[in-house]
Design an enzyme around this catalytic site. Structure first.
Site, PDB file in Angstrom:
ATOM      1  N   LYS A 296       0.824  -1.222   0.000  1.00  0.00           N
ATOM      2  CA  LYS A 296       0.000   0.000   0.000  1.00  0.00           C
ATOM      3  C   LYS A 296       0.859   1.274   0.000  1.00  0.00           C
ATOM      4  O   LYS A 296       0.521   2.261  -0.648  1.00  0.00           O
ATOM      5  CB  LYS A 296      -0.964  -0.005   1.188  1.00  0.00           C
ATOM      6  CG  LYS A 296      -2.048  -1.079   1.061  1.00  0.00           C
ATOM      7  CD  LYS A 296      -3.070  -1.002   2.178  1.00  0.00           C
ATOM      8  CE  LYS A 296      -4.010  -2.199   2.089  1.00  0.00           C
ATOM      9  NZ  LYS A 296      -5.097  -2.147   3.055  1.00  0.00           N
ATOM     10  N   ASP A 335     -10.231   1.954   1.873  1.00  0.00           N
ATOM     11  CA  ASP A 335     -10.337   1.330   3.203  1.00  0.00           C
ATOM     12  C   ASP A 335     -10.952   2.299   4.200  1.00  0.00           C
ATOM     13  O   ASP A 335     -11.871   1.962   4.939  1.00  0.00           O
ATOM     14  CB  ASP A 335      -8.949   0.933   3.730  1.00  0.00           C
ATOM     15  CG  ASP A 335      -8.401  -0.316   3.061  1.00  0.00           C
ATOM     16  OD1 ASP A 335      -9.204  -1.141   2.595  1.00  0.00           O
ATOM     17  OD2 ASP A 335      -7.163  -0.462   3.007  1.00  0.00           O
ATOM     18  N   MET A 425      -9.333 -12.610  16.158  1.00  0.00           N
ATOM     19  CA  MET A 425      -9.324 -13.082  14.767  1.00  0.00           C
ATOM     20  C   MET A 425      -9.075 -14.594  14.743  1.00  0.00           C
ATOM     21  O   MET A 425      -8.389 -15.121  15.610  1.00  0.00           O
ATOM     22  CB  MET A 425      -8.200 -12.358  14.003  1.00  0.00           C
ATOM     23  CG  MET A 425      -8.248 -12.542  12.523  1.00  0.00           C
ATOM     24  SD  MET A 425      -7.264 -11.264  11.710  1.00  0.00           S
ATOM     25  CE  MET A 425      -5.645 -11.931  11.844  1.00  0.00           C
TER      26      MET A 425
HETATM   27  P1  NAP Z   1      -1.128  -4.405  12.028  1.00  0.00           P
HETATM   28  O1  NAP Z   1      -0.663  -3.205  11.304  1.00  0.00           O
HETATM   29  O2  NAP Z   1      -0.223  -5.572  12.173  1.00  0.00           O
HETATM   30  O3  NAP Z   1      -1.582  -3.964  13.512  1.00  0.00           O
HETATM   31  C1  NAP Z   1      -1.994  -4.927  14.455  1.00  0.00           C
HETATM   32  C2  NAP Z   1      -2.502  -4.225  15.705  1.00  0.00           C
HETATM   33  O4  NAP Z   1      -2.998  -5.216  16.604  1.00  0.00           O
HETATM   34  C3  NAP Z   1      -1.404  -3.469  16.471  1.00  0.00           C
HETATM   35  O5  NAP Z   1      -1.982  -2.360  17.088  1.00  0.00           O
HETATM   36  C4  NAP Z   1      -0.973  -4.518  17.499  1.00  0.00           C
HETATM   37  O6  NAP Z   1      -0.423  -3.942  18.662  1.00  0.00           O
HETATM   38  C5  NAP Z   1      -2.303  -5.158  17.845  1.00  0.00           C
HETATM   39  N1  NAP Z   1      -2.158  -6.498  18.376  1.00  0.00           N
HETATM   40  C6  NAP Z   1      -1.862  -7.623  17.670  1.00  0.00           C
HETATM   41  N2  NAP Z   1      -1.833  -8.683  18.508  1.00  0.00           N
HETATM   42  C7  NAP Z   1      -2.089  -8.216  19.760  1.00  0.00           C
HETATM   43  C8  NAP Z   1      -2.199  -8.824  21.030  1.00  0.00           C
HETATM   44  N3  NAP Z   1      -2.044 -10.137  21.190  1.00  0.00           N
HETATM   45  N4  NAP Z   1      -2.484  -8.060  22.087  1.00  0.00           N
HETATM   46  C9  NAP Z   1      -2.676  -6.730  21.933  1.00  0.00           C
HETATM   47  N5  NAP Z   1      -2.578  -6.083  20.764  1.00  0.00           N
HETATM   48  C10 NAP Z   1      -2.293  -6.822  19.675  1.00  0.00           C
HETATM   49  O7  NAP Z   1      -2.459  -4.993  11.377  1.00  0.00           O
HETATM   50  P2  NAP Z   1      -3.609  -4.193  10.578  1.00  0.00           P
HETATM   51  O8  NAP Z   1      -3.368  -4.306   9.139  1.00  0.00           O
HETATM   52  O9  NAP Z   1      -3.781  -2.861  11.199  1.00  0.00           O
HETATM   53  O10 NAP Z   1      -4.873  -5.123  10.890  1.00  0.00           O
HETATM   54  C11 NAP Z   1      -5.492  -5.082  12.170  1.00  0.00           C
HETATM   55  C12 NAP Z   1      -6.884  -5.689  12.090  1.00  0.00           C
HETATM   56  O11 NAP Z   1      -7.673  -4.975  11.147  1.00  0.00           O
HETATM   57  C13 NAP Z   1      -6.880  -7.146  11.640  1.00  0.00           C
HETATM   58  O12 NAP Z   1      -7.723  -7.875  12.469  1.00  0.00           O
HETATM   59  C14 NAP Z   1      -7.457  -7.103  10.233  1.00  0.00           C
HETATM   60  O13 NAP Z   1      -8.234  -8.266   9.949  1.00  0.00           O
HETATM   61  C15 NAP Z   1      -8.359  -5.889  10.301  1.00  0.00           C
HETATM   62  N6  NAP Z   1      -8.557  -5.313   8.950  1.00  0.00           N
HETATM   63  C16 NAP Z   1      -9.802  -5.423   8.412  1.00  0.00           C
HETATM   64  C17 NAP Z   1     -10.049  -4.922   7.163  1.00  0.00           C
HETATM   65  C18 NAP Z   1     -11.430  -5.055   6.567  1.00  0.00           C
HETATM   66  O14 NAP Z   1     -11.628  -4.750   5.387  1.00  0.00           O
HETATM   67  N7  NAP Z   1     -12.396  -5.461   7.341  1.00  0.00           N
HETATM   68  C19 NAP Z   1      -9.039  -4.272   6.446  1.00  0.00           C
HETATM   69  C20 NAP Z   1      -7.777  -4.155   7.036  1.00  0.00           C
HETATM   70  C21 NAP Z   1      -7.553  -4.696   8.298  1.00  0.00           C
HETATM   71  P3  NAP Z   1       1.151  -3.582  18.747  1.00  0.00           P
HETATM   72  O15 NAP Z   1       1.308  -2.249  18.073  1.00  0.00           O
HETATM   73  O16 NAP Z   1       1.415  -3.544  20.208  1.00  0.00           O
HETATM   74  O17 NAP Z   1       1.866  -4.697  18.052  1.00  0.00           O
END
Ligand code: NAP
Length: 507
Positions: A296, A335, A425
């Protein structure tokens, strides 16, 4: 006026190890919609006599190609070369419509009649691709065939170049996952044929789609020289639901368009190389790209901030690239718009109605960044909670929002909660980012779409909250892409149902 273009055959390779298995596979291939069957004699584990060979060739009332590929060309035959060639000659005499013979076979030894002269490279795209294509085209064979391993999807486009320039019927395929566009767009370029397997296990080369995918996902029969092309760039990309969603939407809207998965390895250089390769080939009719992890930011850099939506630039990510007919690019981020609109629709408010509302955003990664930027843009009162506090602080500073660690969650005081973490998830479906839904919370939005109904949403519903799902967000971003690219109202229900079906199938 009837369509004058040559028919591009959908060829199913038969890779069973014995004759009865080959016959069963031929019946199944024709029932599944194959036009032509390729009898791969090199897969048979026992030698066969003339009667068996004749029976095999005559078994199915369909066009047949007989191939006995030696190991040196990626096949399984490692026996005597003169016996191999005499088997191919017998196949021609016994009625095979086409005999595939390799370019490495000396011209004097090649079986006579209707031949497909082929060259395979399972390691790379040959450095002398043009020379090889010329040699095949200049040969006595009726059909030229080139197949080589793709390093990236730009190699698939090189295979399409071969089809475009070859002045005799041709097959040109880039093998492997990245090569898929060459296999599907072969119909657009009026190739002699493309290969599609009965199922994943029965393929004869890496990256072959199944007959079902070719016919029902990519709508092989409907592809024309005028078909416009779209795709999703990602790494990995095989799991993406976008091809199913967009192809179903094109079909429902009656559009002559196809949408393909595009495996582009991480790195801005790789992203840029593919975009350049597309722009060098305006005849492809490529009109748009979805962009997913990890590209992206590369999409924003490649399209250029000046040609991207303002909020996409602020977020630092482009997930939608539009290619205008003059070759100019535009970048959007559907998004954030999808997420904000899913939220507003559920609340029955406009985007401006978000002003002043207290929103707790859980997480500080990519999804949170898009949401926080958009919420701040519409003057919502945002607090970010994240496990890594420094990350929450940085995001908060950038968009003038409050930030805290997860230990502050018990004091959460917001009307809207948005989960942008991956907590809950699949497969960790018994986890929730918020143990208790505080009484002042009225709306809970979980961006997770697998599962659709997360533990957080179930608890929120029990607490009487309005719920917004990650599916609402995902479907909205695909709808927005469809409408940006086609200027046509998206078939929303069709797109939503495809997503729900795909998610159910994954359970
Ligand atoms: P990302 O950039 O990897 O960010 C992950 C986030 O989750 C970070 O804030 C991380 O915290 C936190 N996290 C992960 N595991 C954790 C745990 N065990 N305990 C506490 N915090 C935790 O991922 P992303 O792309 O933003 O995606 C995040 C979510 O958005 C996913 O579930 C994804 O499915 C969803 N999403 C949905 C769509 C849609 O179209 N519906 C589109 C994009 C994303 P830290 O900073 O501390 O690591």
């Amino acid at each position: 006026m009837p369509d004058q273009r040559p028919k591009t055959r959908l060829i199913c390779p038969l890779t069973a190890s014995d004759v009865p298995g080959m016959c069963r596979a031929a019946d199944a291939a024709l029932a599944a919609g194959a036009d032509t069957i390729e009898i791969r004699l090199d897969y048979l584990t026992e030698p066969l006599d003339d009667a068996q060979l004749a029976g095999l060739i005559g078994h199915a009332a369909a066009e047949t190609i007989v191939t006995c590929r030696p190991t040196s060309q990626g096949g399984r035959y490692d026996g005597d070369e003169s016996a191999r060639l005499s088997l191919l000659r017998r196949a021609a005499e016994l009625g095979a419509d086409w005999i595939d013979v390799e370019l490495t076979t000396p011209p004097a030894d090649r079986p006579k009649g209707a031949t497909i002269l082929s060259h395979h490279d399972f390691d790379r795209c040959p450095g002398d691709l043009d020379r090889l294509a010329d040699e095949l085209a200049a040969s006595e064979a009726a059909v030229a065939k080139l197949a080589f391993a793709a390093d990236g999807p730009e190699d698939a486009l090189r295979a399409l170049d071969v089809l475009r320039s070859c002045d005799k019927p041709a097959i040109a395929l880039a093998m492997g996952e990245a090569g898929l566009p060459s296999r599907i767009l072969a119909a657009k370029l009026a190739a002699f044929g493309t290969f599609a397997a009965l199922d994943r296990a029965a393929g004869s080369a890496p990256g072959q789609p199944t007959l079902d995918e070719a016919l029902n996902l990519y709508r092989w029969r409907e592809l024309t020289p005028r078909t416009t092309v779209f795709g999703v760039i990602g790494c990995p990309v095989a799991h993406s639901m976008s091809p199913a969603v967009h192809n179903a939407a094109f079909a429902a809207a009656g559009l002559d368009a196809v949408y393909l998965p595009l495996l582009v390895q991480p790195g801005e250089d790789n992203f840029r190389r593919f975009i350049d390769a597309l722009l060098e080939r305006p005849w492809l009719g490529w009109r748009g790209l979805s962009v997913t992890i990890p590209h992206k930011e590369n999409a924003l850099a490649t399209v250029g901030p000046g040609r991207c939506d303002e909020l996409a630039v602020t977020i630092g990510a482009v997930n939608t690239v539009t290619i205008d007919p003059d070759g100019s690019l535009r970048g959007d981020n559907t998004d954030y718009a999808a997420a904000i609109d899913a939220l507003c629709e559920a609340m029955g408010i406009t985007r401006d109605g978000l002003a002043g509302r207290a929103v707790a955003v859980l997480g500080a990664g990519g999804a949170a960044r898009a949401l926080v930027a958009a919420l701040a843009h519409y003057y919502a009162d945002v607090t970010i909670y994240n496990r890594t506090v420094s990350r929450a602080d940085r995001l908060g500073e950038e968009f003038s929002c409050a930030a805290a660690g997860r230990d502050a969650l018990p004091g959460l005081d917001a009307e809207i909660v948005i989960n942008c973490t991956s907590i809950g998830m699949h497969p960790n479906v018994d986890a929730t980012p918020l143990e208790r839904i505080p009484p002042m919370v009225r709306v809970v939005f979980d961006t997770i779409y697998n599962p659709v109904d997360t533990l957080l949403l179930r608890r929120a519903r029990q607490a009487g909250c309005t719920c917004v799902t990650g599916v609402d967000m995902f479907v909205n971003q695909a709808i927005a892409q469809f409408e940006v690219w086609t200027d046509t109202a998206a078939p929303r229900d069709v797109m939503r149902n495809v997503v729900l079906d795909k998610l159910n199938a994954r359970k």
